[in-house]
Write an enzyme that holds these catalytic residues in place. Sequence first.
Site, short mmCIF file in Angstrom:
data_model
loop_
_atom_site.label_atom_id
_atom_site.label_comp_id
_atom_site.label_asym_id
_atom_site.label_seq_id
_atom_site.Cartn_x
_atom_site.Cartn_y
_atom_site.Cartn_z
N CYS A 84 33.75 -8.04 66.38
CA CYS A 84 34.20 -8.74 65.17
C CYS A 84 33.99 -10.25 65.29
O CYS A 84 33.68 -10.92 64.30
CB CYS A 84 35.65 -8.41 64.87
N THR A 85 34.14 -10.77 66.48
CA THR A 85 33.87 -12.20 66.70
C THR A 85 32.39 -12.49 66.54
O THR A 85 32.00 -13.47 65.91
CB THR A 85 34.40 -12.62 68.09
#
Length: 182
Positions: free
Chosen positions: A70-71
Site C-alpha cells: 500500500c505504501t
Amino acid sequence: MKKSAAALSLIAALWAAPAAHSALPIGAPAPDFSTSAAMGGEVFRFSMADALRAGPVVLYFYPAAFTAGCTVEAHNFAEATDQYRELGARVIGVSSDGIDVLQRFSVSACQSKFAVAADADQRIMKAYDAVHDRNPERAQRISYVIVPPGRVIYSYTDSNPDRHVANTLDALRQWRQQKAQQ
C-alpha cells in the site's frame, strides 16, 4: 498418503492463488459517498459528487496504510499526480484505516499530493464491491476510473500494486481521446 499430499498441495495452491473478485462493471453508476479524508495531514470532507463536478476521479481501494504494498502504491500515485492533473483527473484512495492514521499516511506515502479517505464502517468498500475476500475488515486492491456525471469506465483488480497507476492513466487517455473524437 499420496492422495492426502496431493489434496494438501491443491489446498495450498488455491490459498496462494489470487482470490477471484468482482468489481463494479464497466458502465455502472458509481455510488455516491461523502466521508472524512486527509491530504497533506489536513482533514476535510470528501464528496464524490463534488469531485466529479470537477472532472474524472480515480478511486482506488487499498488494504491498509503503512503496509509494504500500500505504501508502494500510494507512492506510485503520488509520483503520477501531475499526469492525472494534465488529464483533468483527481485521485482518492480509500481504506478502512482511521482518519488519524490517514493524516500521517497522506503526508508520508502520498507525499501530500492526493487525498486518502476513511471507510471504517466499510460502507464505501461494500458499495464498490471492494471488500477483501479473505480479510473482510480490509479493502481489496481495486482501482476505478469514474467520469462525470458518475459512470465507471474502467476497473482493475490486482493485489500487486505495480500496474494500477499505468492502467488508470491509460484508461483516462483513451477516454479523453474518444471524447475528443465525438
